[in-house]
Design a protein around this motif. Structure first.
Motif, PDB file in Angstrom:
ATOM      1  N   LEU A  70      76.916   8.848 -11.459  1.00 38.45           N
ATOM      2  CA  LEU A  70      76.035   8.192 -12.410  1.00 38.45           C
ATOM      3  C   LEU A  70      76.853   7.762 -13.615  1.00 38.45           C
ATOM      4  CD1 LEU A  70      73.230   7.414 -13.555  1.00 38.45           C
ATOM      5  CD2 LEU A  70      73.058   9.770 -14.415  1.00 38.45           C
ATOM      6  N   VAL A  71      76.681   6.513 -14.043  1.00 42.51           N
ATOM      7  CA  VAL A  71      77.351   5.998 -15.231  1.00 42.51           C
ATOM      8  C   VAL A  71      76.297   5.599 -16.251  1.00 42.51           C
ATOM      9  CG1 VAL A  71      78.868   4.191 -16.147  1.00 42.51           C
ATOM     10  CG2 VAL A  71      79.333   5.199 -13.894  1.00 42.51           C
ATOM     11  N   ILE A  72      76.511   6.039 -17.489  1.00 47.29           N
ATOM     12  CA  ILE A  72      75.633   5.660 -18.588  1.00 47.29           C
ATOM     13  C   ILE A  72      76.365   4.584 -19.366  1.00 47.29           C
ATOM     14  CG2 ILE A  72      74.349   6.452 -20.605  1.00 47.29           C
ATOM     15  CD1 ILE A  72      73.597   7.813 -17.840  1.00 47.29           C
ATOM     16  N   THR A  73      75.820   3.373 -19.364  1.00 45.94           N
ATOM     17  CA  THR A  73      76.472   2.258 -20.046  1.00 45.94           C
ATOM     18  C   THR A  73      75.482   1.162 -20.390  1.00 45.94           C
ATOM     19  OG1 THR A  73      78.309   0.679 -19.944  1.00 45.94           O
ATOM     20  CG2 THR A  73      77.097   1.060 -17.884  1.00 45.94           C
ATOM     21  N   LEU A  78      80.126  -3.667 -16.233  1.00 50.11           N
ATOM     22  CA  LEU A  78      80.493  -2.341 -15.725  1.00 50.11           C
ATOM     23  C   LEU A  78      79.385  -1.821 -14.816  1.00 50.11           C
ATOM     24  CD1 LEU A  78      82.153   0.231 -15.468  1.00 50.11           C
ATOM     25  CD2 LEU A  78      81.192   0.983 -17.674  1.00 50.11           C
ATOM     26  N   ALA A  79      78.130  -1.953 -15.224  1.00 45.44           N
ATOM     27  CA  ALA A  79      77.012  -1.493 -14.395  1.00 45.44           C
ATOM     28  C   ALA A  79      77.022  -2.203 -13.040  1.00 45.44           C
ATOM     29  CB  ALA A  79      75.686  -1.729 -15.116  1.00 45.44           C
ATOM     30  N   ALA A  80      77.326  -3.500 -13.032  1.00 47.65           N
ATOM     31  CA  ALA A  80      77.383  -4.249 -11.773  1.00 47.65           C
ATOM     32  C   ALA A  80      78.493  -3.706 -10.880  1.00 47.65           C
ATOM     33  CB  ALA A  80      77.599  -5.731 -12.046  1.00 47.65           C
ATOM     34  N   GLY A  86      78.665   1.731  -5.072  1.00 48.01           N
ATOM     35  CA  GLY A  86      77.816   2.796  -4.555  1.00 48.01           C
ATOM     36  C   GLY A  86      77.439   3.847  -5.573  1.00 48.01           C
ATOM     37  N   GLY A  87      77.679   3.542  -6.840  1.00 41.03           N
ATOM     38  CA  GLY A  87      77.268   4.452  -7.911  1.00 41.03           C
ATOM     39  C   GLY A  87      75.916   4.044  -8.466  1.00 41.03           C
ATOM     40  N   HIS A  88      75.511   4.752  -9.505  1.00 45.05           N
ATOM     41  CA  HIS A  88      74.236   4.497 -10.177  1.00 45.05           C
ATOM     42  C   HIS A  88      74.528   4.270 -11.647  1.00 45.05           C
ATOM     43  CE1 HIS A  88      72.411   6.159  -6.535  1.00 45.05           C
ATOM     44  NE2 HIS A  88      73.318   7.111  -6.641  1.00 45.05           N
ATOM     45  N   ALA A  89      73.751   3.429 -12.300  1.00 44.17           N
ATOM     46  CA  ALA A  89      73.957   3.155 -13.721  1.00 44.17           C
ATOM     47  C   ALA A  89      72.617   3.098 -14.437  1.00 44.17           C
ATOM     48  CB  ALA A  89      74.715   1.845 -13.909  1.00 44.17           C
ATOM     49  N   ILE A  90      72.604   3.727 -15.608  1.00 43.38           N
ATOM     50  CA  ILE A  90      71.435   3.702 -16.490  1.00 43.38           C
ATOM     51  C   ILE A  90      71.930   3.289 -17.866  1.00 43.38           C
ATOM     52  CG2 ILE A  90      69.593   5.060 -17.585  1.00 43.38           C
ATOM     53  CD1 ILE A  90      69.719   7.001 -15.236  1.00 43.38           C
ATOM     54  N   ASN A  91      71.194   2.404 -18.523  1.00 41.62           N
ATOM     55  CA  ASN A  91      71.602   2.055 -19.881  1.00 41.62           C
ATOM     56  C   ASN A  91      70.947   3.008 -20.879  1.00 41.62           C
ATOM     57  OD1 ASN A  91      69.050   1.048 -20.725  1.00 41.62           O
ATOM     58  ND2 ASN A  91      69.614  -1.074 -20.309  1.00 41.62           N
ATOM     59  N   PRO A  92      71.446   3.036 -22.128  1.00 43.20           N
ATOM     60  CA  PRO A  92      70.903   3.972 -23.120  1.00 43.20           C
ATOM     61  C   PRO A  92      69.432   3.763 -23.473  1.00 43.20           C
ATOM     62  CG  PRO A  92      73.088   3.271 -23.767  1.00 43.20           C
ATOM     63  CD  PRO A  92      72.672   2.400 -22.604  1.00 43.20           C
ATOM     64  N   ARG A  93      68.848   2.672 -23.036  1.00 46.64           N
ATOM     65  CA  ARG A  93      67.418   2.443 -23.268  1.00 46.64           C
ATOM     66  C   ARG A  93      66.572   2.875 -22.073  1.00 46.64           C
ATOM     67  NH1 ARG A  93      66.911  -0.264 -28.003  1.00 46.64           N
ATOM     68  NH2 ARG A  93      68.786  -1.320 -28.703  1.00 46.64           N
ATOM     69  N   GLY A  94      67.230   3.416 -21.049  1.00 48.36           N
ATOM     70  CA  GLY A  94      66.497   3.973 -19.925  1.00 48.36           C
ATOM     71  C   GLY A  94      66.295   3.048 -18.742  1.00 48.36           C
ATOM     72  N   GLU A  95      66.963   1.903 -18.725  1.00 51.23           N
ATOM     73  CA  GLU A  95      66.832   1.000 -17.585  1.00 51.23           C
ATOM     74  C   GLU A  95      67.832   1.400 -16.505  1.00 51.23           C
ATOM     75  OE1 GLU A  95      66.889  -3.716 -16.380  1.00 51.23           O
ATOM     76  OE2 GLU A  95      67.573  -3.132 -18.374  1.00 51.23           O
ATOM     77  N   LEU A  96      67.323   1.619 -15.305  1.00 53.88           N
ATOM     78  CA  LEU A  96      68.164   1.908 -14.151  1.00 53.88           C
ATOM     79  C   LEU A  96      68.609   0.588 -13.549  1.00 53.88           C
ATOM     80  CD1 LEU A  96      69.284   4.013 -12.090  1.00 53.88           C
ATOM     81  CD2 LEU A  96      67.150   3.676 -10.817  1.00 53.88           C
ATOM     82  N   TYR A  97      69.920   0.385 -13.478  1.00 55.25           N
ATOM     83  CA  TYR A  97      70.449  -0.813 -12.838  1.00 55.25           C
ATOM     84  C   TYR A  97      70.519  -0.563 -11.338  1.00 55.25           C
ATOM     85  CZ  TYR A  97      71.957  -2.176 -17.527  1.00 55.25           C
ATOM     86  OH  TYR A  97      72.001  -2.502 -18.854  1.00 55.25           O
ATOM     87  N   ILE A 102      70.525  -6.115 -10.814  1.00 50.60           N
ATOM     88  CA  ILE A 102      71.766  -6.306 -11.574  1.00 50.60           C
ATOM     89  C   ILE A 102      72.175  -7.773 -11.659  1.00 50.60           C
ATOM     90  CG2 ILE A 102      73.395  -5.885  -9.677  1.00 50.60           C
ATOM     91  CD1 ILE A 102      73.687  -4.670 -13.335  1.00 50.60           C
ATOM     92  N   ARG A 103      71.948  -8.571 -10.615  1.00 49.15           N
ATOM     93  CA  ARG A 103      72.333  -9.988 -10.684  1.00 49.15           C
ATOM     94  C   ARG A 103      71.544 -10.721 -11.768  1.00 49.15           C
ATOM     95  NH1 ARG A 103      71.410 -10.946  -5.001  1.00 49.15           N
ATOM     96  NH2 ARG A 103      72.343  -9.049  -4.316  1.00 49.15           N
TER      97      ARG A 103
END
Length: 150
Positions: A70-73, A78-80, A86-97, A102-103
């Motif tokens: 999981l990456v927080i960014t 970077l999230a893309a 094959g990872g997961h990304a969440i932004n600091p406002r709580g949106e799961l990419y 992501i596109r």
């Protein structure tokens, strides 16, 4: 699973939520930044200082990332990259990419960048609000529960 935090621009309130989650779920977490960070003493939390420069922290996270991490960014490129690996990304406002959104986020980011290049003042992101902190904490809890770590 490991949590990676793009920590240069990550709000303190989000970091504090992450500290508690890493401790509670016993998940290794690494904060990556180009400046020294004061992270709590914990066997689960560490910080990694990288050289200053454009995208140095992002590139280090991408280099170390394993599928399932999981990456927080807030950095959409970077999230893309994380999602593509094959990872997961969440932004600091709580949106799961996700692969599904992501596109669209990249296209919107690129559009705003083009506007700024032409001189249009687009303003920056609004400060993190209490509702954003709650949305982030809720999204993190849901993610960890889906991983069997909540």
């Amino acid at each position: 699973m490991q949590i990676w935090v793009d920590a240069d621009a990550c709000p303190l309130a989000v970091k504090e939520i992450l500290y508690r989650a890493a401790e509670r779920a016993e998940i290794p977490m690494t904060l990556v930044a180009n400046k020294p960070l004061g992270a709590p003493r914990s066997p689960w939390i560490r910080s990694l200082q990288v050289a200053r420069g454009f995208d140095v922290a992002d590139n280090e996270i991408a280099r170390r990332l394993s599928a399932g991490d999981l990456v927080i960014t807030a950095d959409i490129p970077l999230a893309a990259d994380v999602v593509a690996r094959g990872g997961h990304a969440i932004n600091p406002r709580g949106e799961l990419y996700t692969a599904e959104n992501i596109r669209e986020r990249l296209a919107a980011r690129d559009f705003m960048e083009k506007l700024r290049e032409t001189g249009v003042q687009t303003g920056g992101p609004a400060p993190l609000a209490n509702t954003d902190r709650k949305r982030f904490a809720d999204q993190l809890d849901r993610f960890l529960a889906r991983q069997g770590r909540g």
